[in-house]
Scaffold this motif. Structure first.
Motif, mmCIF file in Angstrom:
data_model
loop_
_atom_site.group_PDB
_atom_site.id
_atom_site.type_symbol
_atom_site.label_atom_id
_atom_site.label_comp_id
_atom_site.label_asym_id
_atom_site.label_seq_id
_atom_site.Cartn_x
_atom_site.Cartn_y
_atom_site.Cartn_z
ATOM 1 N N PHE A 109 0.598 -0.931 0.027
ATOM 2 C CA PHE A 109 -0.084 0.038 0.114
ATOM 3 C C PHE A 109 1.020 1.178 0.102
ATOM 4 N N ARG A 110 0.238 2.354 -0.497
ATOM 5 C CA ARG A 110 0.819 3.535 -0.346
ATOM 6 C C ARG A 110 0.895 4.295 1.132
ATOM 7 N N SER A 111 2.099 4.704 1.659
ATOM 8 C CA SER A 111 1.823 5.321 2.737
ATOM 9 C C SER A 111 2.733 6.763 2.644
ATOM 10 N N GLY A 112 2.066 7.733 2.111
ATOM 11 C CA GLY A 112 2.606 8.918 1.830
ATOM 12 C C GLY A 112 3.502 8.896 0.494
ATOM 13 N N ASP A 113 4.746 9.194 0.698
ATOM 14 C CA ASP A 113 5.436 8.894 -0.613
ATOM 15 C C ASP A 113 6.192 7.493 -0.458
ATOM 16 N N PHE A 114 5.908 6.637 0.134
ATOM 17 C CA PHE A 114 6.621 5.485 0.484
ATOM 18 C C PHE A 114 5.653 4.154 0.110
ATOM 19 N N ILE A 115 6.102 3.048 0.228
ATOM 20 C CA ILE A 115 5.176 1.895 0.006
ATOM 21 C C ILE A 115 5.410 1.015 1.244
ATOM 22 N N GLY A 116 4.505 0.551 1.738
ATOM 23 C CA GLY A 116 4.282 -0.265 3.049
ATOM 24 C C GLY A 116 3.777 -1.872 2.514
ATOM 25 N N VAL A 117 4.089 -2.721 3.638
ATOM 26 C CA VAL A 117 3.452 -3.890 3.333
ATOM 27 C C VAL A 117 2.725 -4.526 4.591
ATOM 28 N N ARG A 118 1.761 -5.195 4.401
ATOM 29 C CA ARG A 118 1.064 -6.195 5.351
ATOM 30 C C ARG A 118 1.190 -7.657 4.951
ATOM 31 N N THR A 119 1.364 -8.520 5.668
ATOM 32 C CA THR A 119 1.369 -9.916 5.364
ATOM 33 C C THR A 119 0.463 -10.623 6.357
ATOM 34 N N ASN A 120 0.208 -11.961 5.560
ATOM 35 C CA ASN A 120 -0.663 -12.886 6.520
ATOM 36 C C ASN A 120 0.194 -14.286 6.059
ATOM 37 N N LEU A 121 1.337 -14.386 7.019
ATOM 38 C CA LEU A 121 2.397 -15.517 6.531
ATOM 39 C C LEU A 121 2.147 -16.480 7.672
ATOM 40 N N PRO A 122 2.615 -17.804 7.215
ATOM 41 C CA PRO A 122 2.747 -18.846 8.493
ATOM 42 C C PRO A 122 3.329 -18.531 9.590
ATOM 43 N N ASP A 123 3.074 -19.116 10.827
ATOM 44 C CA ASP A 123 3.430 -18.615 12.146
ATOM 45 C C ASP A 123 5.127 -18.745 12.222
ATOM 46 N N VAL A 164 7.241 -17.632 10.096
ATOM 47 C CA VAL A 164 7.823 -16.466 9.740
ATOM 48 C C VAL A 164 7.349 -15.382 10.561
ATOM 49 N N GLY A 165 5.850 -15.443 10.907
ATOM 50 C CA GLY A 165 5.189 -14.053 11.539
ATOM 51 C C GLY A 165 4.717 -13.004 10.515
ATOM 52 N N GLU A 166 3.837 -12.336 11.240
ATOM 53 C CA GLU A 166 3.015 -11.265 10.495
ATOM 54 C C GLU A 166 4.177 -10.198 10.321
ATOM 55 N N ILE A 167 3.979 -9.501 9.339
ATOM 56 C CA ILE A 167 4.797 -8.199 8.901
ATOM 57 C C ILE A 167 3.831 -7.093 8.590
ATOM 58 N N ASN A 168 4.043 -5.879 9.233
ATOM 59 C CA ASN A 168 3.455 -4.805 8.878
ATOM 60 C C ASN A 168 4.033 -3.767 9.218
ATOM 61 N N LEU A 169 4.539 -3.300 8.191
ATOM 62 C CA LEU A 169 5.462 -2.229 7.894
ATOM 63 C C LEU A 169 5.091 -0.926 7.156
ATOM 64 N N ALA A 170 5.047 0.143 7.504
ATOM 65 C CA ALA A 170 4.499 1.571 6.710
ATOM 66 C C ALA A 170 5.582 1.869 5.721
ATOM 67 N N ARG A 171 6.837 1.397 6.016
ATOM 68 C CA ARG A 171 7.887 1.797 4.907
ATOM 69 C C ARG A 171 8.706 0.498 4.626
ATOM 70 N N VAL A 209 12.803 -8.453 4.688
ATOM 71 C CA VAL A 209 11.687 -9.023 5.421
ATOM 72 C C VAL A 209 10.756 -9.981 4.354
ATOM 73 N N GLY A 210 11.039 -9.896 3.320
ATOM 74 C CA GLY A 210 10.361 -10.848 2.432
ATOM 75 C C GLY A 210 11.022 -10.782 0.931
ATOM 76 N N TYR A 211 10.497 -11.783 0.042
ATOM 77 C CA TYR A 211 11.161 -11.742 -1.082
ATOM 78 C C TYR A 211 10.003 -12.037 -2.281
ATOM 79 N N ILE A 212 10.107 -11.416 -3.179
ATOM 80 C CA ILE A 212 9.031 -11.559 -4.342
ATOM 81 C C ILE A 212 9.847 -11.902 -5.651
ATOM 82 N N SER A 213 9.056 -13.548 -5.665
ATOM 83 C CA SER A 213 9.569 -14.020 -6.774
ATOM 84 C C SER A 213 9.305 -13.543 -8.175
#
Length: 172
Positions: A20-34, A36-43, A69-73
């Motif tokens: 998602f857009r967070s001002g001029d930045f990109i953030g990410v929210r995840t729903n990952l297996p336990d 790895v854990g959940e990631i919720n970063l605004a930038r 924090v993650g990898y996009i194939s």
């Protein structure tokens, strides 16, 4: 992410992550297996692992401290809107003017000064050690890195006008 001496990599796709857009930045929210854990970063920052040959695959997603924090194939694994946002961010981060014509090229004391026409207008830059500042990708594609770390591309040196080609021919 490294935890308990085991390498844990969060493989991100449209099924488990939303950007998602967070001002001029990109953030990410995840729903990952336990594991790895959940990631919720605004930038987050996107980094190409193979910037010249695979611009839309193998993308490292990093936090402000440079921790992965993650990898996009493949960006194509996301919705068209998200894929466009990710592509736009990568294009912004990896801005590389494409050289269309070389107006002048002068070598002096190990530095070469270039005056060029690019797809974004006229530019002047200096390369330190011209041969080492050029990266050849395939037969005709060249990337240049100037003394300030800025990058430029000649998509196909064989398509340069004859005057431009003569100026660069010594370095080919």
């Amino acid at each position: 992410m490294i935890a308990d001496n085991d390498l844990k990599i969060a493989f991100l796709s449209g099924k488990n992550a939303s950007f998602f857009r967070s001002g001029d930045f990109i953030g990410v929210r995840t729903n990952l297996p336990d594991s790895v854990g959940e990631i919720n970063l605004a930038r987050v920052h996107l980094h190409r692992m193979f910037p010249f040959s695979e611009p839309w695959t193998n993308i490292s997603v990093q936090d402000d401290d440079g921790n992965e924090v993650g990898y996009i194939s493949n960006i194509a694994d996301f919705s068209p809107d998200t894929a466009k946002m990710l592509r736009d961010e990568l294009e912004r981060s990896y801005f590389v003017p494409k050289i269309k014509s070389i107006l002048s090229l002068k070598e002096r004391f190990g530095f070469s000064t270039w005056k060029v026409i690019t797809d974004v207008g006229n530019m002047d830059f200096t390369l330190r050690d011209t041969y080492r500042s050029m990266v050849f990708i395939g037969e005709n594609r060249i990337f240049l890195t100037d003394s300030d770390g800025n990058r430029y591309e000649i998509p196909d040196v064989s398509k340069l006008d004859s005057g431009s080609y003569k100026k660069i021919e010594l370095y080919l």
